[in-house]
Design an enzyme around this catalytic site. Structure first.
Site, PDB file in Angstrom:
ATOM      1  N   SER A   1       0.945  -1.234  -0.145  1.00 16.25           N
ATOM      2  CA  SER A   1      -0.019  -0.001  -0.020  1.00 16.25           C
ATOM      3  C   SER A   1       0.998   1.499  -0.003  1.00 16.25           C
ATOM      4  O   SER A   1       2.174   1.177   0.283  1.00 16.25           O
ATOM      5  CB  SER A   1      -0.985  -0.094   1.167  1.00 16.25           C
TER       6      SER A   1
ATOM      7  N   ASP B   1      -1.161  -1.275  -4.066  1.00 18.82           N
ATOM      8  CA  ASP B   1      -2.322  -1.611  -3.486  1.00 18.82           C
ATOM      9  C   ASP B   1      -3.137  -0.126  -3.307  1.00 18.82           C
ATOM     10  O   ASP B   1      -2.496   0.588  -2.597  1.00 18.82           O
ATOM     11  CB  ASP B   1      -2.413  -2.259  -2.216  1.00 18.82           C
TER      12      ASP B   1
ATOM     13  N   ASP C   1      -7.083   3.692  -7.526  1.00 15.60           N
ATOM     14  CA  ASP C   1      -8.210   3.694  -6.775  1.00 15.60           C
ATOM     15  C   ASP C   1      -8.886   4.960  -6.552  1.00 15.60           C
ATOM     16  O   ASP C   1      -8.784   5.885  -5.928  1.00 15.60           O
ATOM     17  CB  ASP C   1      -8.059   3.000  -5.353  1.00 15.60           C
TER      18      ASP C   1
ATOM     19  N   GLU D   1     -11.136   0.309  -9.686  1.00 14.99           N
ATOM     20  CA  GLU D   1     -12.214  -0.028  -8.894  1.00 14.99           C
ATOM     21  C   GLU D   1     -13.300   0.852  -9.145  1.00 14.99           C
ATOM     22  O   GLU D   1     -13.371   1.775  -9.381  1.00 14.99           O
ATOM     23  CB  GLU D   1     -11.815   0.137  -7.173  1.00 14.99           C
TER      24      GLU D   1
ATOM     25  N   HIS E   1     -12.904  -3.930   4.229  1.00 18.83           N
ATOM     26  CA  HIS E   1     -11.440  -4.167   4.957  1.00 18.83           C
ATOM     27  C   HIS E   1     -11.567  -4.476   6.350  1.00 18.83           C
ATOM     28  O   HIS E   1     -12.652  -3.774   6.856  1.00 18.83           O
ATOM     29  CB  HIS E   1     -10.656  -2.888   4.334  1.00 18.83           C
ATOM     30  N   GLY E   2     -10.662  -4.850   6.964  1.00 19.19           N
ATOM     31  CA  GLY E   2     -10.433  -4.823   8.173  1.00 19.19           C
ATOM     32  C   GLY E   2     -10.711  -6.222   9.047  1.00 19.19           C
ATOM     33  O   GLY E   2     -11.432  -7.183   8.282  1.00 19.19           O
TER      34      GLY E   2
ATOM     35  N   GLY F   1     -10.859  -6.741   0.742  1.00 18.44           N
ATOM     36  CA  GLY F   1     -11.385  -7.007   2.051  1.00 18.44           C
ATOM     37  C   GLY F   1     -11.788  -8.559   2.132  1.00 18.44           C
ATOM     38  O   GLY F   1     -12.755  -8.960   2.610  1.00 18.44           O
TER      39      GLY F   1
ATOM     40  N   SER G   1      -9.882 -11.363   3.917  1.00 14.43           N
ATOM     41  CA  SER G   1      -9.433 -11.952   4.767  1.00 14.43           C
ATOM     42  C   SER G   1     -10.478 -12.780   5.457  1.00 14.43           C
ATOM     43  O   SER G   1     -11.668 -12.242   5.541  1.00 14.43           O
ATOM     44  CB  SER G   1      -8.664 -10.893   5.848  1.00 14.43           C
TER      45      SER G   1
ATOM     46  N   THR H   1      -5.399  -8.342   6.376  1.00 14.64           N
ATOM     47  CA  THR H   1      -5.665  -8.358   7.717  1.00 14.64           C
ATOM     48  C   THR H   1      -5.212  -9.764   8.536  1.00 14.64           C
ATOM     49  O   THR H   1      -4.711  -9.826   9.498  1.00 14.64           O
ATOM     50  CB  THR H   1      -7.205  -8.189   8.177  1.00 14.64           C
TER      51      THR H   1
HETATM   52  O1  LIG Z   1      -8.296  -5.358   0.267  1.00 15.18           O
HETATM   53  C1  LIG Z   1      -7.278  -5.563   1.119  1.00 15.18           C
HETATM   54  C2  LIG Z   1      -7.280  -6.376   2.297  1.00 15.18           C
HETATM   55  O2  LIG Z   1      -8.506  -6.667   2.786  1.00 15.18           O
HETATM   56  P1  LIG Z   1      -8.351  -7.510   4.326  1.00 15.18           P
HETATM   57  O3  LIG Z   1      -8.414  -6.276   5.458  1.00 15.18           O
HETATM   58  O4  LIG Z   1      -9.607  -8.152   4.407  1.00 15.18           O
HETATM   59  O5  LIG Z   1      -7.449  -8.155   4.404  1.00 15.18           O
HETATM   60  N1  LIG Z   1      -6.187  -4.705   0.823  1.00 15.18           N
HETATM   61  O6  LIG Z   1      -6.363  -3.950  -0.250  1.00 15.18           O
HETATM   62 CA   LIG Z   2     -11.878   2.607  -3.308  1.00 18.41          CA
HETATM   63 NA    NA Z   3      -5.129  -3.584  -5.113  1.00 16.73          NA
HETATM   64 ZN   LIG Z   4      -8.373  -3.154  -0.268  1.00 12.74          ZN
END
Ligand SMILES: O=C(COP(=O)(O)O)NO
Ligand SMILES: [Ca+2]
Ligand code: NA
Ligand SMILES: [Zn+2]
Length: 305
Positions: free
Chosen positions: A49, A80, A102, A132, A178-179, A209, A211, A254
């Site tokens: 990121s 990312d 993004d 996205e 996310h998270g 998102g 995880s 996550t």
């Molecule tokens: O989308 C994510 C990670 O999502 P998580 O928080 O579910 O791992 N990174 O771009």
């Molecule tokens: Ca976005």
């Molecule tokens: Na990405």
């Molecule tokens: Zn993401």
């Protein structure tokens, strides 16, 4: 070998399996990702990121690039949640082989404009692009998207967006967020929406998102002194179903954050006298490798390299 995102994701969509795109912030996380991929003969994407770039910079990017070059399976280095044209181009200059722009928090037109700019520049340099359409809930690196603003991706709009931007793969909002707190119990994944979008498009689709927040890891986290509320992630079955319908890139951050912290906390609580960093960070690699292996098996990428 170091490859572009397309080299990994086009076969994944065609083969109806998912490839994990795991966030890294240091050497041990990078080793866990790439060594597990090699052990399981799985393609893999390592992503950083903008926060990770701030934290580790070219030093960290070089660790990823060197491990990727020497890897016996295909590995891409992916930006990312790139937040601007400048950020995407800077990442390409750093050696990234895949970049996300993004701009999904903008309206459709502005998202198209911003994405198109990055696609043209990245393609001129042989780099593939993720963009996205739609908004996940939860915290996106630089934007807090609260429930009411989170909106799911419209299938017809997705077709238009792909045509107008030339994006190589598309992140869609289909219920993930996310998270560690993705909802009370099992988050609702809109499979009908995924299948509709997949039926109208042919490029690889991306699930952010994703995880799983495995309860066993959450328990170990608490037992080793961590504090966390009622955490919940995406069910394995939901991910498996989604990769059967066009989802090719699956973002996981996550789970690695929890796994590495479990390894470190357990090492410190088990041996209060320990102060050899290898005995403290090494166990983190082990726990992360187990979590990465589970994910690769769920996504079906094992043996695909
Ligand atoms: O989308 C994510 C990670 O999502 P998580 O928080 O579910 O791992 N990174 O771009
Ligand atoms: Ca976005
Ligand atoms: Na990405
Ligand atoms: Zn993401």
């Amino acid at each position: 070998m170091l490859v572009t995102g397309n080299d990994i994701l086009i076969p994944a969509r065609a083969g109806h399996y998912g490839v994990g795109s795991f966030n890294t912030n240091n050497m041990e996380i990078t080793q866990a990702i790439i060594h597990t991929a090699e052990r399981l003969r799985s393609p893999v994407m390592v992503q950083m990121s903008e926060g990770a770039i701030k934290y580790g910079g070219q030093d960290l990017a070089n660790i990823v690039i060197d491990l990727a070059r020497r890897a016996t399976v295909p590995v891409a280095l992916h930006l990312d949640h790139g937040s601007s044209y400048e950020s995407a181009l800077k990442a390409i200059k750093m050696g990234f082989t895949s970049v996300m722009i993004d701009a999904s928090h903008h309206g459709f037109e502005d998202n198209v404009k911003e994405t198109k700019r990055v696609v043209e520049a990245a393609h001129a340099m042989g780099i593939s692009v993720e963009s996205e359409l739609g908004r996940l809930g939860g915290i996106e690196e630089h934007i807090v998207v609260d429930e009411k603003d989170a909106f799911l991706t419209d299938p017809e709009e997705a077709v238009q967006f792909i045509e107008q931007t030339g994006t190589d793969y598309l992140a869609i909002a289909i219920g993930t967020s996310h998270g560690a707190f993705k909802g009370k119990g099992r988050p609702y994944i809109d499979h009908a929406r995924i299948e509709k979008i997949a039926s109208l498009t042919s490029i690889p689709l991306v699930a952010h998102g994703s995880s799983g927040v495995p309860q066993e890891i959450v328990e170990r986290f608490r037992k080793a002194g961590g504090e966390i509320g009622d955490a919940a992630g995406i069910a394995d079955e939901d991910l498996q179903r989604a990769t059967g319908f066009g989802i090719a890139k699956v973002n996981v951050d996550t789970d690695l954050r929890l796994a590495s912290t479990v390894g470190i906390r357990e090492a410190l609580t088990a041996n209060p006298k320990e102060f050899d960093p290898r005995k403290i960070f090494g166990p983190a690699r082990e726990v992360m490798s187990q979590v990465i292996e589970h994910k690769m098996r769920v996504l079906g990428s094992v043996g695909k390299a």
